[in-house]
Design an enzyme around this catalytic site. Sequence first.
Site, short mmCIF file in Angstrom:
data_model
loop_
_atom_site.label_atom_id
_atom_site.label_comp_id
_atom_site.label_asym_id
_atom_site.label_seq_id
_atom_site.Cartn_x
_atom_site.Cartn_y
_atom_site.Cartn_z
N LYS A 1 -23.74 -26.79 -4.05
CA LYS A 1 -23.29 -26.89 -5.44
C LYS A 1 -22.20 -25.84 -5.73
O LYS A 1 -21.70 -25.21 -4.81
CB LYS A 1 -24.50 -26.74 -6.36
CG LYS A 1 -25.58 -27.78 -6.08
CD LYS A 1 -25.04 -29.19 -6.21
CE LYS A 1 -26.10 -30.26 -6.13
NZ LYS A 1 -26.67 -30.43 -4.78
C1 LIG Z 1 -27.40 -35.12 -9.10
C2 LIG Z 1 -28.41 -34.22 -8.44
N1 LIG Z 1 -29.58 -34.00 -9.05
C3 LIG Z 1 -30.52 -33.20 -8.52
C4 LIG Z 1 -30.30 -32.56 -7.31
C5 LIG Z 1 -31.37 -31.71 -6.73
O1 LIG Z 1 -31.00 -30.35 -6.70
P1 LIG Z 1 -31.91 -29.29 -5.92
O2 LIG Z 1 -31.61 -29.40 -4.48
O3 LIG Z 1 -31.50 -27.96 -6.51
O4 LIG Z 1 -33.33 -29.62 -6.25
C6 LIG Z 1 -29.09 -32.77 -6.64
C7 LIG Z 1 -28.85 -32.13 -5.34
O5 LIG Z 1 -28.14 -32.61 -4.49
C8 LIG Z 1 -28.12 -33.62 -7.22
O6 LIG Z 1 -26.95 -33.85 -6.61
#
Ligand SMILES: Cc1ncc(COP(=O)(O)O)c(C=O)c1O
Length: 378
Positions: free
Chosen positions: A181
Amino acid sequence: MQIPFAKPHFTGQEGALVAEVIASGWVSQGPKVREFEQAFAARVGAAEAVATTSCTTALQLALYVIGVGPGDEVIVPSLSFIATANSVWHCGATPVFADIDPDTYNLDPDAAERAITERTKAIMPVHQVGLPADMDRLLDLGERYAINVVEDAACAVGATYKGRPIGSLGPLACFSLHPRKVITTGEGGMITLNDPQVAGRLRKLRAHAMDVSDLARHSAKDVVIESYPERGWNSRMTDMQAQLGLCQLEELDWILERRRALAERYTRALTHIPSLVAPFEPDYALRTWQSYCVRVNGRSPIGRTELMRRLLRDGIPTRRGVMTIHQEPAYADVSVSLPHSEAAADDVIMLPLFPDMTEQQQDYVLERLVSHAVAVAA
Ligand SMILES: Cc1ncc(COP(=O)(O)O)c(C=O)c1O
């Protein structure tokens, strides 16, 4: 040349600062997490920020705190990482998939409206790869139908919608701090909101709903016998991660600027490759360019996956575009047709993009792209 697909940006100072946290003896959730929450909230224009272990746990807690539970439906785009839908399932509720706007790849407010039933408890727009969704229309939808809006802002730290930062618009926004991210704490998430009471409840829910935080208990002058008024989870960030997060926030503006410059460079170059379509540029938003998504159209001599394969052989890893959750085996029980989402999942690839990418590295990617997607056709 071997090009990384993605790489977080670090200044080199982080290790010493995290070592100070370790030396302090407080490595679990404590004062640094609080400091990081305050700095994050200030950066995105929210009154409150609540740190968690990931965006997935942030989404699950945000849904839970607004009362999403068994029997409820939450409208989500299918064109998203599977965590979007899984967080609904974690609450015992049902994700209902709606189609996207084919230009922005974000939830289409009209499709979301058509998916509303008497069981709909929330709409969860995703700011896909850091491009803000059409929040005015989605928040209006929420108001008209008395439905909550919870933003999946996983990729949108630093994005703005009509001049306002993502995190300051809706009642609850959830960010990811995973290394793929915009900024990272290794793993981590953040919920931003304006209601201090809800923030207080979220801070308890992420720590088994214990009525006193570790920080408060350690500084108490009298014996504290904690109690658990409700059930909760362990979704606590560590102070070591929070220190890294504070370092990353300092770099955020530079990171966004670099990503933007590289994305603009890709877009300019793609005007000379008719088989590849550059991302849509809306005038209402400043995106984060968490990923650079290119559409492979019918003029390409080779298909999307073959293009990815040839680039990989050249030392250039790419990724397929955003997945469609309803087409994964994990959601095989869902029967829905979402033509715009399905086409985007088939045709899109993500090109390497990271803040420390050099122009030389990017030129190599472009040169190989031209070779495979243009010269082979001749
Ligand atoms: C749109 C979206 N939502 C949620 C997530 C989940 O994030 P995390 O890995 O911090 O749980 C991601 C991760 O790729 C994502 O791209």
